[in-house]
Design a protein around this motif. Sequence first.
Motif, PDB file in Angstrom:
ATOM      1  N   SER A   1       0.832  -1.207   0.000  1.00 42.19           N
ATOM      2  CA  SER A   1       0.000   0.000   0.000  1.00 42.19           C
ATOM      3  C   SER A   1       0.868   1.258   0.000  1.00 42.19           C
ATOM      4  CB  SER A   1      -0.915  -0.006   1.231  1.00 42.19           C
ATOM      5  OG  SER A   1      -1.662   1.191   1.304  1.00 42.19           O
ATOM      6  N   ILE A   2       1.933   1.257   0.812  1.00 37.56           N
ATOM      7  CA  ILE A   2       2.860   2.396   0.871  1.00 37.56           C
ATOM      8  C   ILE A   2       3.552   2.576  -0.473  1.00 37.56           C
ATOM      9  CG2 ILE A   2       5.007   3.265   1.902  1.00 37.56           C
ATOM     10  CD1 ILE A   2       4.156   1.837   4.507  1.00 37.56           C
ATOM     11  N   ARG A   3       4.035   1.472  -1.038  1.00 39.90           N
ATOM     12  CA  ARG A   3       4.733   1.529  -2.332  1.00 39.90           C
ATOM     13  C   ARG A   3       3.807   2.083  -3.422  1.00 39.90           C
ATOM     14  NH1 ARG A   3       6.442  -3.330  -2.543  1.00 39.90           N
ATOM     15  NH2 ARG A   3       8.672  -3.021  -2.138  1.00 39.90           N
ATOM     16  N   HIS A   4       2.581   1.611  -3.443  1.00 37.85           N
ATOM     17  CA  HIS A   4       1.603   2.061  -4.437  1.00 37.85           C
ATOM     18  C   HIS A   4       1.310   3.548  -4.283  1.00 37.85           C
ATOM     19  CE1 HIS A   4      -2.519   2.664  -6.035  1.00 37.85           C
ATOM     20  NE2 HIS A   4      -2.131   1.818  -6.964  1.00 37.85           N
ATOM     21  N   THR A   5       1.135   4.000  -3.048  1.00 35.72           N
ATOM     22  CA  THR A   5       0.837   5.416  -2.782  1.00 35.72           C
ATOM     23  C   THR A   5       1.987   6.309  -3.234  1.00 35.72           C
ATOM     24  OG1 THR A   5      -0.594   4.914  -0.892  1.00 35.72           O
ATOM     25  CG2 THR A   5       0.361   7.123  -0.975  1.00 35.72           C
TER      26      THR A   5
ATOM     27  N   TYR B   1      -7.847   8.627   2.588  1.00 36.97           N
ATOM     28  CA  TYR B   1      -7.089   9.876   2.762  1.00 36.97           C
ATOM     29  C   TYR B   1      -6.036   9.711   3.855  1.00 36.97           C
ATOM     30  CZ  TYR B   1      -6.372  14.808   4.165  1.00 36.97           C
ATOM     31  OH  TYR B   1      -5.831  16.026   4.512  1.00 36.97           O
ATOM     32  N   ASN B   2      -6.456   9.206   5.004  1.00 32.68           N
ATOM     33  CA  ASN B   2      -5.544   9.056   6.141  1.00 32.68           C
ATOM     34  C   ASN B   2      -4.425   8.057   5.862  1.00 32.68           C
ATOM     35  OD1 ASN B   2      -6.987  10.902   7.636  1.00 32.68           O
ATOM     36  ND2 ASN B   2      -8.196   9.357   8.716  1.00 32.68           N
ATOM     37  N   LYS B   3      -4.777   6.955   5.189  1.00 38.46           N
ATOM     38  CA  LYS B   3      -3.783   5.927   4.887  1.00 38.46           C
ATOM     39  C   LYS B   3      -2.697   6.474   3.943  1.00 38.46           C
ATOM     40  CE  LYS B   3      -5.325   1.787   4.261  1.00 38.46           C
ATOM     41  NZ  LYS B   3      -5.976   0.596   3.647  1.00 38.46           N
ATOM     42  N   GLN B   4      -3.141   7.229   2.930  1.00 39.68           N
ATOM     43  CA  GLN B   4      -2.175   7.754   1.967  1.00 39.68           C
ATOM     44  C   GLN B   4      -1.381   8.925   2.555  1.00 39.68           C
ATOM     45  OE1 GLN B   4      -4.184   8.414  -1.853  1.00 39.68           O
ATOM     46  NE2 GLN B   4      -3.671   6.294  -2.342  1.00 39.68           N
ATOM     47  N   LEU B   5      -2.028   9.742   3.377  1.00 42.05           N
ATOM     48  CA  LEU B   5      -1.306  10.837   4.035  1.00 42.05           C
ATOM     49  C   LEU B   5      -0.227  10.277   4.957  1.00 42.05           C
ATOM     50  CD1 LEU B   5      -0.790  13.776   4.805  1.00 42.05           C
ATOM     51  CD2 LEU B   5      -2.688  13.625   6.442  1.00 42.05           C
TER      52      LEU B   5
ATOM     53  N   ALA C   1       1.418   7.509   4.606  1.00 45.20           N
ATOM     54  CA  ALA C   1       2.522   7.017   3.777  1.00 45.20           C
ATOM     55  C   ALA C   1       3.390   8.169   3.287  1.00 45.20           C
ATOM     56  CB  ALA C   1       1.962   6.231   2.593  1.00 45.20           C
ATOM     57  N   ILE C   2       2.750   9.249   2.843  1.00 45.40           N
ATOM     58  CA  ILE C   2       3.494  10.401   2.314  1.00 45.40           C
ATOM     59  C   ILE C   2       4.260  11.109   3.429  1.00 45.40           C
ATOM     60  CG2 ILE C   2       3.252  12.678   1.227  1.00 45.40           C
ATOM     61  CD1 ILE C   2       0.793  11.493  -0.272  1.00 45.40           C
ATOM     62  N   ARG C   3       3.604  11.328   4.559  1.00 46.14           N
ATOM     63  CA  ARG C   3       4.266  11.998   5.686  1.00 46.14           C
ATOM     64  C   ARG C   3       5.456  11.188   6.194  1.00 46.14           C
ATOM     65  NH1 ARG C   3      -0.022  14.427  10.009  1.00 46.14           N
ATOM     66  NH2 ARG C   3       1.902  14.465  11.198  1.00 46.14           N
ATOM     67  N   GLY C   4       5.268   9.875   6.283  1.00 49.57           N
ATOM     68  CA  GLY C   4       6.352   9.014   6.751  1.00 49.57           C
ATOM     69  C   GLY C   4       7.551   9.063   5.816  1.00 49.57           C
ATOM     70  N   PHE C   5       7.276   9.036   4.513  1.00 47.84           N
ATOM     71  CA  PHE C   5       8.345   9.096   3.512  1.00 47.84           C
ATOM     72  C   PHE C   5       9.092  10.420   3.575  1.00 47.84           C
ATOM     73  CE2 PHE C   5       9.179  10.637  -0.927  1.00 47.84           C
ATOM     74  CZ  PHE C   5      10.412  10.011  -1.067  1.00 47.84           C
ATOM     75  N   LEU C   6       8.357  11.537   3.649  1.00 48.24           N
ATOM     76  CA  LEU C   6       9.006  12.851   3.682  1.00 48.24           C
ATOM     77  C   LEU C   6       9.785  13.063   4.973  1.00 48.24           C
ATOM     78  CD1 LEU C   6       6.253  15.103   2.031  1.00 48.24           C
ATOM     79  CD2 LEU C   6       8.292  14.081   0.985  1.00 48.24           C
TER      80      LEU C   6
ATOM     81  N   LYS D   1      -3.435  17.809   8.450  1.00 53.66           N
ATOM     82  CA  LYS D   1      -4.075  17.021   9.500  1.00 53.66           C
ATOM     83  C   LYS D   1      -4.818  15.813   8.938  1.00 53.66           C
ATOM     84  CE  LYS D   1      -4.701  20.940  12.644  1.00 53.66           C
ATOM     85  NZ  LYS D   1      -5.673  21.740  13.422  1.00 53.66           N
ATOM     86  N   TYR D   2      -4.879  14.775   9.766  1.00 52.45           N
ATOM     87  CA  TYR D   2      -5.663  13.602   9.409  1.00 52.45           C
ATOM     88  C   TYR D   2      -7.148  13.920   9.574  1.00 52.45           C
ATOM     89  CZ  TYR D   2      -1.375  10.857   9.628  1.00 52.45           C
ATOM     90  OH  TYR D   2      -0.111  10.357   9.401  1.00 52.45           O
ATOM     91  N   LYS D   3      -7.972  13.249   8.803  1.00 49.95           N
ATOM     92  CA  LYS D   3      -9.419  13.415   8.919  1.00 49.95           C
ATOM     93  C   LYS D   3      -9.953  12.477   9.989  1.00 49.95           C
ATOM     94  CE  LYS D   3     -10.335  14.944   4.182  1.00 49.95           C
ATOM     95  NZ  LYS D   3     -11.109  14.672   2.936  1.00 49.95           N
TER      96      LYS D   3
END
Length: 318
Positions: A41-45, A78-82, A84-89, A107-109
């Motif tokens: 899921s993280i890789r796909h995002t 939204y939260n799952k993809q955010l 992944a992006i926040r963790g990567f950055l 912020k997360y929803k």
Amino acid sequence: MFKKSKDGILMKIKKVADFELLAEEYVLIREAEVSKYTVNSIRHTLRHFLASFDGEITEKSLKLKALQFLSGKNNEHYNKQLQAIRGFLQYCVSEGYLDENPCAVIKYKPHSGRIVQHSEEVIRKLLDAPDRNTWAGLRDYTAMVLTLDTGIRPNELVQVCIADFDFASSYLYLRESITKTKQKRTLPLSDVCVSAVKKLIHYRHASWEGEIVFCSWRGEEITTGDLRDRFRAYSKTTGTQITPYHLRHTFALYFLRNSSKTGVFALQKIMGHSKLEQTKNYVALLEADIQQAHQTASPIANLLGRSTGKKKALLMKI
């Protein structure tokens, strides 16, 4: 990395980032911490997020692109993809490629906690839908039975191996490598479920390699998406849309209805919830059951209800 300023003082400068390479490094690190399903899921995002950039990726454009990328998605997605992006950055920051995480302020929803309920009639129709004379139909039926018996997550189910079952003791042992929380979990099995799984394993083709229980007719792994598509087809016979995850909800609700007061703690262990609050979402849904039971069992409602009924009948005669 440093460079000299006009006055000769050494100044630190950021490293030039290859974000696609950094994303792959980040995913490899996460593989040791989360399940295979979450890693995918993280890789796909990240792949789709980075592909959304037309030109050069800058620290300034990352936040705007993230907001555009997340726009229109439901709260859970939204939260799952955010995440992944926040963790990567944040990883990019720790490696010195960014001064700060531009998405840290997004912020997360709120989690909707939406739990889907289906009637016994609908569940029976679903169980009758697969053609158990075919491998795919028998597999799908057994997947339904196992989910309704244990509340197993779809992404855990498709990774279960024959060796994970202890039929003598009627248990399914989920390995930490396939669970969402990366913790081992023990699922008790009913006799009906044991019988269904044994039958599925019995009909495996001798030439198939590997031990994946819920595999394709060629003995290959299937995905949660494959399972969801099959359920979509079966749903046509029930008149309502049903997903594999809905059966996890069904298990939890029926378990709580039929268990003791301490059932919520047992359910937390079986479902693999890291926090009791997640399990309590199901308890909240049972308030309607409690209200209905109260209407039926309340002494005052019965006494005054009957009395009111007699008065109405008397008034009608007058």
